[in-house]
Design a protein around this motif. Structure first.
Motif, PDB file in Angstrom:
ATOM      1  N   VAL A 256       7.050  -3.616   9.330  1.00  0.00           N
ATOM      2  CA  VAL A 256       7.228  -2.159   8.557  1.00  0.00           C
ATOM      3  C   VAL A 256       7.563  -2.288   7.121  1.00  0.00           C
ATOM      4  N   LEU A 257       8.278  -3.415   6.633  1.00  0.00           N
ATOM      5  CA  LEU A 257       8.515  -3.604   5.305  1.00  0.00           C
ATOM      6  C   LEU A 257       7.084  -4.101   4.524  1.00  0.00           C
ATOM      7  N   ALA A 258       6.375  -4.780   5.356  1.00  0.00           N
ATOM      8  CA  ALA A 258       5.148  -5.508   4.735  1.00  0.00           C
ATOM      9  C   ALA A 258       3.954  -4.381   4.538  1.00  0.00           C
ATOM     10  N   VAL A 259       4.128  -3.339   5.694  1.00  0.00           N
ATOM     11  CA  VAL A 259       3.129  -2.131   5.520  1.00  0.00           C
ATOM     12  C   VAL A 259       3.660  -1.325   4.326  1.00  0.00           C
ATOM     13  N   PHE A 260       5.106  -1.233   4.006  1.00  0.00           N
ATOM     14  CA  PHE A 260       5.644  -0.358   3.237  1.00  0.00           C
ATOM     15  C   PHE A 260       5.212  -0.958   1.719  1.00  0.00           C
ATOM     16  N   ALA A 261       4.989  -2.156   1.520  1.00  0.00           N
ATOM     17  CA  ALA A 261       4.689  -2.932   0.213  1.00  0.00           C
ATOM     18  C   ALA A 261       3.141  -2.576   0.023  1.00  0.00           C
ATOM     19  N   ALA A 262       2.342  -2.862   1.151  1.00  0.00           N
ATOM     20  CA  ALA A 262       1.107  -2.435   0.981  1.00  0.00           C
ATOM     21  C   ALA A 262       0.960  -1.001   0.709  1.00  0.00           C
ATOM     22  N   VAL A 263       1.319  -0.126   1.235  1.00  0.00           N
ATOM     23  CA  VAL A 263       1.048   1.268   0.958  1.00  0.00           C
ATOM     24  C   VAL A 263       1.588   1.553  -0.299  1.00  0.00           C
ATOM     25  N   GLU A 264       2.793   1.107  -0.932  1.00  0.00           N
ATOM     26  CA  GLU A 264       3.178   1.489  -2.241  1.00  0.00           C
ATOM     27  C   GLU A 264       2.283   1.020  -3.285  1.00  0.00           C
ATOM     28  N   ASN A 265       1.610  -0.174  -2.834  1.00  0.00           N
ATOM     29  CA  ASN A 265       0.828  -0.739  -3.964  1.00  0.00           C
ATOM     30  C   ASN A 265      -0.592   0.077  -4.278  1.00  0.00           C
ATOM     31  N   ARG A 266      -0.758   0.901  -3.064  1.00  0.00           N
ATOM     32  CA  ARG A 266      -2.094   1.655  -3.302  1.00  0.00           C
ATOM     33  C   ARG A 266      -1.985   3.228  -3.608  1.00  0.00           C
ATOM     34  N   ARG A 267      -0.670   3.532  -3.684  1.00  0.00           N
ATOM     35  CA  ARG A 267      -0.275   4.971  -4.031  1.00  0.00           C
ATOM     36  C   ARG A 267      -0.226   5.288  -5.565  1.00  0.00           C
ATOM     37  N   GLU A 268      -0.785   6.279  -5.871  1.00  0.00           N
ATOM     38  CA  GLU A 268      -0.709   6.737  -7.417  1.00  0.00           C
ATOM     39  C   GLU A 268       0.876   7.100  -7.896  1.00  0.00           C
TER      40      GLU A 268
END
Length: 524
Positions: A256-268
């Motif tokens: 989940v932390l890995a997914v969190f990092a990926a999501v944050e990198n893509r959000r404006e």
């Protein structure tokens, strides 16, 4: 969060009018009162745990969650509140947090069982997250220059006062009125803070309204990851550290932390702008409270239980002894601020504080069931100084490295590491203590006629309730068995202390490397 509106800088103190100065004074007083309640709640709750356990007949795991529920919720939502505050306004978020905390504290005072109490403490943790994140951001917004440095020094000092008086105040309340009053007092204090919200709103420059939206996916992922991680640690001693359930929780947290990092990198407009992690000095300063969590907060939380279980002291006596640990947190933040103004490097003081944590934890191994308090007074004072010298100082130094528009997020990240590490450290301590103690009890219970149910006996003993553990065991010679439990608890306590000192030493080395290679320049 890179598009947030930069808060208006506070004018120089000499240009302020009297009403504006009074408004800022009232704002600082209200923020500091709220900040005072949160650490007082944490340290005070620790002293009340033995009485809560005896009154509610709670086992170790649900009793741990009286503390862990608050810390986990705080850790999960501190970063969330920080980013929300930069969007909707820091005063609104601060007021919402204070209101949640007040309601939760009232609910805790009325709790009829430990699960209800666990739930109200988790709710209070959500409110406490807003108080710390938004309170620090309000100070960063409302003050500038020397007044800002002084305000942050007071922030650390008042947090230290809360830690310092929490055990003794809770001990007095528990003995005089009952453990429920520990939480009722918090509700009254937060009600006073809410009455000051209109004054805060007038004194703090308007922030937020940039068009950014709350990062719901990022917030949800972060909360889930923290819950999985902390639950795995808390349940490690119950289910077994190598059990499928615990390993699955750890694996889930990592994913989940890995997914969190990926999501944050893509959000404006991410909840956490990962670019701030590129500033090594900022990251190093943010790790200082992590070391304090393992070296100080664990002792703050569980030393009262040791004093009750291994030495037989009551809550009032334990609270008074805890002043030796917490008193330095009361005075050291202002001492550190004065030393900095006289030319002492802030980083030098940070290194001294880290050294105190390691040395203090090692010296606390002098504790024993029959120890004279004067023998352990100096180790307790040194450990407290390790916490106090960096309190407040770290916050001010770290936030100076970040764009003011990201102050809420940066404060949220700092306090997420602070309270997240506290939740993890406290959970690790409790689980490891329970695991080691269970081994001691299983090895020795056969030497006592009639004694059985080693697992349940160890569970109760780890929570500090030796009387009920002895009764449950069925031992014929109850006095001898109680003495055996106290000795087992003492042995487990010392094993965990050595581990805490080792963790602190490793963290100190990592922090020193980051601070040595970090840049003092502000990250945009």
């Amino acid at each position: 969060m890179s598009t947030q509106t930069t808060p208006s800088a506070a004018p120089p103190s000499g240009a302020e009018g009297a009403p504006e100065r009074q408004g800022r004074t009232a704002t600082l007083a209200a923020v500091l009162l709220a900040v005072f309640v949160v650490p007082m709640s944490i340290s005070g709750t620790a002293v009340a745990l033995p009485e809560i356990g005896a009154d509610t007949h709670a086992g170790l795991a649900p009793l741990q969650w009286v503390v862990n529920g608050f810390n986990v919720a705080f850790a999960c939502f501190t970063l969330v509140w920080g980013s929300v505050a930069d969007i909707v306004g820091r005063v609104k978020a601060f007021a919402a947090g204070a209101a949640v905390y007040a309601v939760a504290s009232l609910g805790g005072a009325l709790a009829t069982d430990v699960l209800w109490l666990d739930a109200t403490r988790a709710l209070a943790g959500i409110g406490g997250a807003a108080i710390f994140s938004c309170g620090a951001a309000i100070i960063a917004t409302a003050f500038d220059g020397p007044t800002r440095a002084k305000a942050f020094a007071l922030f650390g000092t008042v947090a230290g006062i809360g830690v310092a008086v929490g055990p003794s105040l809770a001990g007095a309340l528990v003995q005089g009125l009952g453990w429920r009053w520990v939480f009722a007092v918090h509700a009254v204090a937060l009600l006073l803070v809410l009455l000051a919200v209109p004054t805060i709103a007038r004194a703090v420059p308007t922030a937020g309204g940039s068009g950014a939206r709350v990062d719901v996916p990022g917030s949800a992922l972060f909360v889930v990851a923290m819950v999985l991680l902390t639950t795995a640690i808390v349940q490690g001693s119950q289910w077994g550290w190598g059990s499928p359930g615990v390993l699955g929780l750890f694996a889930g947290a990592v994913v989940v932390l890995a997914v969190f990092a990926a999501v944050e990198n893509r959000r404006e407009h991410p909840m956490l702008d990962l670019s701030v992690l590129g500033n090594r000095r900022f990251v190093g300063l943010c790790l200082v409270p992590v070391a304090a969590s393992f070296g100080f907060v664990t002792m703050l939380t569980y030393l009262p239980s040791y004093l009750a279980a291994a030495t037989g002291r009551d809550s009032g006596a334990a609270g008074l002894i805890m002043l030796l640990l917490t008193a330095p947190v009361l005075v050291c933040p202002m001492i550190a601020a004065k030393l900095v103004t006289r030319g002492i490097s802030a980083l030098t003081l940070v290194h001294v504080s880290l050294a105190c944590l390691v040395v203090g934890d090692l010296a606390l191994t002098l504790f024993s069931p029959d120890v004279v308090i004067l023998v352990v007074a100096l180790p307790m004072l040194v450990t407290g100084a390790g916490m106090g010298l960096s309190a407040g100082l770290v916050d001010g130094q770290a936030l100076e490295l970040i764009d003011p528009a990201k102050a809420g997020m940066a404060a949220g990240f700092l306090n997420t590491l602070r309270l997240g590490s506290e939740a993890i450290a406290v959970a690790v301590y409790g689980s490891v203590l329970a695991t080691v103690l269970r081994g001691r009890v299983e090895d020795g219970i056969g030497d006592h006629a009639g004694a059985a149910q080693a697992d349940r006996v160890a569970d109760l003993a780890a929570g500090g309730d030796l009387a009920r553990a002895t009764e449950l065991s069925g031992a014929v010679d109850t006095e001898s068995f109680t003495r055996f439990l106290a000795q087992s608890y003492d042995s487990a306590f010392h094993t965990v202390l050595w581990g805490l000192a080792a963790v602190c030493a490793v963290l100190c080395a990592v922090i020193a490397a980051l601070l040595r290679g970090g840049s003092p320049r502000r990250t945009a």
